[in-house]
Design a protein around this motif. Structure first.
Motif, PDB file in Angstrom:
ATOM      1  N   LEU A  47       0.827  -1.215   0.000  1.00 24.73           N
ATOM      2  CA  LEU A  47       0.000   0.000   0.000  1.00 24.73           C
ATOM      3  C   LEU A  47       0.858   1.261   0.000  1.00 24.73           C
ATOM      4  CD1 LEU A  47      -2.850  -0.935   2.484  1.00 24.73           C
ATOM      5  CD2 LEU A  47      -3.006  -0.599   0.020  1.00 24.73           C
ATOM      6  N   LEU A  48       1.975   1.222   0.720  1.00 30.90           N
ATOM      7  CA  LEU A  48       2.798   2.425   0.882  1.00 30.90           C
ATOM      8  C   LEU A  48       3.951   2.473  -0.106  1.00 30.90           C
ATOM      9  CD1 LEU A  48       3.183   2.507   4.779  1.00 30.90           C
ATOM     10  CD2 LEU A  48       1.508   3.691   3.378  1.00 30.90           C
ATOM     11  N   ASP A  49       3.859   1.729  -1.212  1.00 27.18           N
ATOM     12  CA  ASP A  49       5.069   1.513  -2.011  1.00 27.18           C
ATOM     13  C   ASP A  49       5.870   2.778  -2.343  1.00 27.18           C
ATOM     14  OD1 ASP A  49       3.145   2.340  -3.760  1.00 27.18           O
ATOM     15  OD2 ASP A  49       3.407   0.713  -5.203  1.00 27.18           O
ATOM     16  N   GLN A  50       5.170   3.856  -2.785  1.00 29.84           N
ATOM     17  CA  GLN A  50       5.916   5.060  -3.179  1.00 29.84           C
ATOM     18  C   GLN A  50       6.633   5.682  -1.981  1.00 29.84           C
ATOM     19  OE1 GLN A  50       5.998   6.230  -6.273  1.00 29.84           O
ATOM     20  NE2 GLN A  50       4.252   5.298  -7.303  1.00 29.84           N
ATOM     21  N   LEU A  51       6.016   5.536  -0.785  1.00 28.70           N
ATOM     22  CA  LEU A  51       6.554   6.211   0.399  1.00 28.70           C
ATOM     23  C   LEU A  51       7.784   5.516   0.962  1.00 28.70           C
ATOM     24  CD1 LEU A  51       3.178   7.017   2.163  1.00 28.70           C
ATOM     25  CD2 LEU A  51       4.726   8.613   1.032  1.00 28.70           C
ATOM     26  N   ILE A  52       7.800   4.188   0.916  1.00 31.55           N
ATOM     27  CA  ILE A  52       8.907   3.503   1.583  1.00 31.55           C
ATOM     28  C   ILE A  52       9.994   3.038   0.617  1.00 31.55           C
ATOM     29  CG2 ILE A  52       7.590   2.777   3.613  1.00 31.55           C
ATOM     30  CD1 ILE A  52       7.301   0.066   2.328  1.00 31.55           C
ATOM     31  N   ALA A  53       9.756   3.159  -0.705  1.00 33.60           N
ATOM     32  CA  ALA A  53      10.816   2.789  -1.638  1.00 33.60           C
ATOM     33  C   ALA A  53      11.899   3.864  -1.619  1.00 33.60           C
ATOM     34  CB  ALA A  53      10.248   2.621  -3.040  1.00 33.60           C
ATOM     35  N   LEU A  54      13.138   3.489  -1.885  1.00 30.01           N
ATOM     36  CA  LEU A  54      14.233   4.467  -1.858  1.00 30.01           C
ATOM     37  C   LEU A  54      14.425   5.122  -3.220  1.00 30.01           C
ATOM     38  CD1 LEU A  54      16.807   2.394   0.234  1.00 30.01           C
ATOM     39  CD2 LEU A  54      15.374   4.290   1.012  1.00 30.01           C
ATOM     40  N   TYR A  55      14.045   4.435  -4.286  1.00 29.49           N
ATOM     41  CA  TYR A  55      14.270   4.950  -5.639  1.00 29.49           C
ATOM     42  C   TYR A  55      12.980   4.767  -6.438  1.00 29.49           C
ATOM     43  CZ  TYR A  55      19.062   4.461  -4.051  1.00 29.49           C
ATOM     44  OH  TYR A  55      20.208   4.556  -3.322  1.00 29.49           O
ATOM     45  N   PRO A  56      12.812   5.544  -7.525  1.00 25.44           N
ATOM     46  CA  PRO A  56      11.611   5.373  -8.356  1.00 25.44           C
ATOM     47  C   PRO A  56      11.590   3.984  -9.009  1.00 25.44           C
ATOM     48  CG  PRO A  56      12.835   7.358  -8.976  1.00 25.44           C
ATOM     49  CD  PRO A  56      13.692   6.605  -8.022  1.00 25.44           C
ATOM     50  N   PRO A  57      10.407   3.538  -9.493  1.00 23.98           N
ATOM     51  CA  PRO A  57      10.319   2.211 -10.101  1.00 23.98           C
ATOM     52  C   PRO A  57      11.237   2.080 -11.318  1.00 23.98           C
ATOM     53  CG  PRO A  57       8.137   3.260  -9.974  1.00 23.98           C
ATOM     54  CD  PRO A  57       9.112   4.231  -9.459  1.00 23.98           C
ATOM     55  N   ASN A  58      11.827   0.924 -11.490  1.00 24.68           N
ATOM     56  CA  ASN A  58      12.665   0.600 -12.657  1.00 24.68           C
ATOM     57  C   ASN A  58      13.780   1.590 -12.925  1.00 24.68           C
ATOM     58  OD1 ASN A  58      11.325  -1.726 -13.294  1.00 24.68           O
ATOM     59  ND2 ASN A  58       9.813  -0.683 -14.542  1.00 24.68           N
ATOM     60  N   CYS A  59      14.247   2.339 -11.903  1.00 27.26           N
ATOM     61  CA  CYS A  59      15.275   3.336 -12.202  1.00 27.26           C
ATOM     62  C   CYS A  59      16.646   2.685 -12.162  1.00 27.26           C
ATOM     63  CB  CYS A  59      15.192   4.489 -11.236  1.00 27.26           C
ATOM     64  SG  CYS A  59      16.383   4.440  -9.941  1.00 27.26           S
ATOM     65  N   ASN A  60      17.457   2.966 -13.186  1.00 16.95           N
ATOM     66  CA  ASN A  60      18.825   2.463 -13.200  1.00 16.95           C
ATOM     67  C   ASN A  60      19.680   3.529 -12.520  1.00 16.95           C
ATOM     68  OD1 ASN A  60      17.371   0.822 -14.817  1.00 16.95           O
ATOM     69  ND2 ASN A  60      18.685   1.026 -16.612  1.00 16.95           N
ATOM     70  N   VAL A  61      20.044   3.258 -11.269  1.00 16.92           N
ATOM     71  CA  VAL A  61      20.707   4.269 -10.442  1.00 16.92           C
ATOM     72  C   VAL A  61      21.927   4.825 -11.165  1.00 16.92           C
ATOM     73  CG1 VAL A  61      21.884   4.670  -8.262  1.00 16.92           C
ATOM     74  CG2 VAL A  61      19.874   3.195  -8.341  1.00 16.92           C
ATOM     75  N   GLY A  62      21.989   6.178 -11.226  1.00 18.63           N
ATOM     76  CA  GLY A  62      23.133   6.824 -11.844  1.00 18.63           C
ATOM     77  C   GLY A  62      22.935   7.121 -13.317  1.00 18.63           C
ATOM     78  N   THR A  63      21.973   6.434 -13.979  1.00 20.78           N
ATOM     79  CA  THR A  63      21.765   6.697 -15.415  1.00 20.78           C
ATOM     80  C   THR A  63      20.416   7.359 -15.660  1.00 20.78           C
ATOM     81  OG1 THR A  63      21.509   4.313 -15.409  1.00 20.78           O
ATOM     82  CG2 THR A  63      23.203   5.212 -16.822  1.00 20.78           C
ATOM     83  N   THR A  64      19.354   6.818 -15.053  1.00 24.41           N
ATOM     84  CA  THR A  64      18.029   7.390 -15.262  1.00 24.41           C
ATOM     85  C   THR A  64      17.975   8.748 -14.566  1.00 24.41           C
ATOM     86  OG1 THR A  64      17.288   5.124 -14.956  1.00 24.41           O
ATOM     87  CG2 THR A  64      15.581   6.786 -15.150  1.00 24.41           C
ATOM     88  N   PRO A  65      17.319   9.763 -15.182  1.00 23.36           N
ATOM     89  CA  PRO A  65      17.148  11.048 -14.498  1.00 23.36           C
ATOM     90  C   PRO A  65      16.361  10.870 -13.197  1.00 23.36           C
ATOM     91  CG  PRO A  65      16.464  11.207 -16.805  1.00 23.36           C
ATOM     92  CD  PRO A  65      16.789   9.779 -16.555  1.00 23.36           C
ATOM     93  N   ASN A  66      16.412  11.776 -12.291  1.00 19.62           N
ATOM     94  CA  ASN A  66      15.825  11.775 -10.921  1.00 19.62           C
ATOM     95  C   ASN A  66      16.173  10.565 -10.111  1.00 19.62           C
ATOM     96  OD1 ASN A  66      14.147  13.156 -12.663  1.00 19.62           O
ATOM     97  ND2 ASN A  66      12.514  11.730 -12.473  1.00 19.62           N
ATOM     98  N   CYS A  67      17.208   9.853 -10.427  1.00 21.21           N
ATOM     99  CA  CYS A  67      17.595   8.841  -9.468  1.00 21.21           C
ATOM    100  C   CYS A  67      19.095   8.760  -9.436  1.00 21.21           C
ATOM    101  CB  CYS A  67      16.827   7.567  -9.711  1.00 21.21           C
ATOM    102  SG  CYS A  67      17.429   6.195 -10.424  1.00 21.21           S
ATOM    103  N   PRO A  68      19.713   9.785  -8.802  1.00 23.65           N
ATOM    104  CA  PRO A  68      21.168   9.851  -8.719  1.00 23.65           C
ATOM    105  C   PRO A  68      21.730   8.797  -7.773  1.00 23.65           C
ATOM    106  CG  PRO A  68      20.203  11.606  -7.417  1.00 23.65           C
ATOM    107  CD  PRO A  68      19.063  10.904  -8.095  1.00 23.65           C
ATOM    108  N   ASN A  69      22.970   8.452  -7.985  1.00 19.44           N
ATOM    109  CA  ASN A  69      23.681   7.552  -7.084  1.00 19.44           C
ATOM    110  C   ASN A  69      23.932   8.270  -5.765  1.00 19.44           C
ATOM    111  OD1 ASN A  69      25.576   5.888  -5.813  1.00 19.44           O
ATOM    112  ND2 ASN A  69      26.320   5.149  -7.791  1.00 19.44           N
TER     113      ASN A  69
END
Lengths: 314, 323
Positions: A47-69
């Motif tokens: 139920l709280l997925d957006q709130l407790i996740a650390l990164y956006p869905p399917n984001c490749n950390v460091g490459t996808t925008p809005n999900c910096p390393n």
């Protein structure tokens, strides 16, 4: 016991309902409570997925925008990093945070489990009630139909359906829905036979005969008397069916027939298995979460059976 | 005599069920559209003219009911037609059957031999430490995805400990055979998949035997046996076990029905050359003749297994009359 009798006691005027009694029995059962807690915690996660996740869905950390390393250099790829403070369950070889993907996958697990079960048990209840109550040729026809569906190798047919769907429309967004529909459409025969058996038993009770004597319609007897008195079995079958459906989705995804557009634990496990030697942690988390949730529903189902079925009471 | 009558009646009744299923399987494929069109969907190298020739070769240009009747009549002589990928379906399936049976029967045998004593023990010493440990492990066993278990085993025993090969049925070159012996080599390859598969079938059997034994041990005739001075062993193995076995017969019966389907996931994880893995590969390329053939064979097997299960009931439990 003087101290006991001298205490002013409140008398309960209203009786305790059967459901209340069942709940009390369930509360005494530690295994069932553990199942309830597991299902509850993962349910809250979904139920709280957006709130407790650390990164956006399917984001490749460091490459996808809005999900910096989160490390010192924000644009460094985070591929195959073992579990750490920034990535509690590590990252996979696509550079996604496994923990966040697990959180997003919880919703799909519940959708598949509950959706497929709702369909299967709705069909099973209807067929079980009608076949058991009316008997005769109605029962005969419905039970032969049940046998035919029971004989079909449904897992193999599910694979064929999904491959046809994804071949004809590669970007289809309804993949998860098709999985839910097909699991639901083929999983009802077992439950239907059990519900029919229970109806056959309940239908001989005096209150059903009494109801018929005072002129109740067949429809009223079915839904006012037979349905509530088979509800306990329907509830138990549902929890076990949810567990089974989640495992089916995992198997389908593992074989590469899953929905490519949804985040599911089964697909995470499948993706991780291809690179298990480089990043075993990417497969460990989804495997453990599938096992936990399925076990939670199994424990709950077994506990409910003990709590709800009066014949098992010792 | 009544047994023969019963067999004849049941077999006659199987015919319409089987026909219904063949019709269903056949139409599932045709409802999706032209099989050649679907199987070659998105393939830009193939021309409409070539598609037409493929249809002619497989007889797919004839009216649908003629195709069904033709397929059905060939089925009666066990000819399942030709695969889109070349080769006859019967041959393809035939090659997989041995590998599938090897894994399935060994797994089933081992799991029954291990699970039934565990189940009996758990029921006898209910709530003891060992019972709680065993039945909770069995519960984990029924909840764990078999793919996860397979990968974990391959990683630990195949990759890190390097004790067993991680896939296939035997080594590709002769010099790699275990101790230079082909049979040892095959057994060596069989170990991991059998282990995983046995554990997967074993867990539900343990729980089933346990709950079924507990149910039976509560019955009045067990009390009567105890009251008449019979020993624990005699009660457990002579009186209780026979009655507790009925759900196990059902389980094994259902299991035999699906046996030919192989274990698609296990076989794929371990790259085992069985029918299940064949089905997965052929479904991926939508090879419809193979799909139809495998599904129909499995359904036929299931029907026969159900019949045998019913006969076994009557053998185990004289209260169940055949009529």
């Amino acid at each position: 016991m003087a101290s006991l009798s001298s205490r002013p006691r409140k008398r309960r005027v209203s009786g305790v309902s059967q459901w209340e009694l069942a709940w009390r029995r369930l509360k005494m059962n530690k295994a069932a409570l553990a199942g309830l807690v597991i299902v509850g915690v993962i349910g809250v996660m979904a139920l709280l997925d957006q709130l407790i996740a650390l990164y956006p869905p399917n984001c490749n950390v460091g490459t996808t925008p809005n999900c910096p390393n989160p490390g010192p250099k924000p644009d460094v790829w985070a591929i195959g990093i073992p579990p750490s403070w920034s990535f509690p369950f590590g990252t996979n070889l696509a550079g996604q945070d496994v923990y966040s993907q697990i959180v997003y996958g919880a919703r799909a697990a519940f959708l598949v489990g509950i959706g497929a079960t709702a369909i299967a048990l709705a069909i099973a209840t209807l067929i079980g009630l009608v076949a058991g109550y009316f008997g005769g040729w109605v029962d005969n026809v419905l039970m032969r139909l049940t046998e035919v569906v029971l004989v079909l190798p449904f897992f193999l047919i599910l694979l064929v359906f999904l491959r046809i769907l994804f071949t004809l429309s590669p970007g289809a967004s309804g993949g998860l829905l098709v999985i839910i529909l097909v699991i639901g459409a083929f999983s009802w025969p077992g439950p239907a036979r059990i519900i029919r058996g229970e109806v056959l038993r309940v239908r001989e009770f005096e209150y059903v005969a009494a109801s018929r004597q005072i002129g109740a319609s067949g429809f009223r007897i079915l839904f006012r008397h037979l349905f509530p008195n088979t509800l306990h079995i329907i509830i138990v079958l549902s929890t076990l069916q949810i567990a089974g459906s989640i495992l089916t989705e995992a198997a389908v995804s593992f074989l590469g027939f899953g929905d490519p557009n949804s985040i599911t634990w089964g697909r995470q496990l499948a993706d991780a298995s291809e690179a298990v030697k480089q990043a075993w942690w990417a497969g460990l988390a989804p495997g453990i979460f599938i096992t936990l949730l399925v076990m939670g529903f199994n424990l709950l189902g077994n506990g409910l059976r003990d709590a709800l079925d009066p014949r098992l009471r010792e | 005599m009544s047994l023969i009558k019963y067999l004849i009646r049941r077999s006659l009744y199987l015919i319409p069920v089987f026909l219904g299923i063949t019709l269903l399987v056949f139409s599932i494929e045709r409802l999706a559209g032209d099989p050649v069109q679907i199987a070659t969907f998105g393939n830009t190298h193939i021309t409409e003219d070539q598609r037409q020739r493929i249809r002619q070769y497989y007889g797919l240009d004839k009216p649908v009911y003629l195709q069904y009747l033709h397929w059905l009549s060939e089925l009666l002589v066990l000819n399942l037609g030709d695969s889109f990928g070349g080769g006859s379906v019967s041959n393809l399936v035939g090659q997989g059957i041995l590998a599938t049976l090897e894994l399935q029967l060994l797994g089933l045998f081992l799991s029954l031999v291990i699970a039934i004593p565990i189940g009996i023990y758990s029921a006898k010493r209910r709530y003891s430490v060992l019972d709680v440990t065993l039945s909770s492990s069995a519960l984990v066993g029924t909840s764990i995805p078999i793919s996860f278990m397979g990968i974990a085993f391959i990683l630990i025993f195949g990759y890190y400990l390097n004790l067993f090969p991680s896939g296939g049925a035997q080594s590709t070159i002769q010099s790699q055979y275990l101790y230079g012996n082909v049979i040892l080599d095959q057994l060596w390859h069989l170990t991991l998949p059998t282990l995983v598969y046995t554990f997967a079938i074993l867990a539900p059997v343990v729980l089933l035997v346990r709950s079924s034994m507990l149910e039976v041990l509560r019955q009045d005739y067990i009390l009567a046996a105890r009251a008449s001075g019979l020993g624990d062993r005699a009660i457990l193995y002579k009186h209780a076990l026979r009655n507790a076995l009925i759900p196990i017969v059902t389980y094994v019966g259902l299991y035999f029905g699906g046996l030919l389907a192989g274990a698609p996931v296990t076989e794929t994880v371990f790259n085992w050359p069985g029918v299940g893995a064949l089905f997965v590969v052929k479904t991926n390329v939508l090879d419809f003749p193979v799909i139809q053939g495998v599904v129909v064979l499995i359904t036929l097997m299931t029907l026969v297994a159900n019949l045998v299960t019913d006969l076994t009931y009557a053998y185990i439990d004289p209260r169940i009359r055949i009529d």
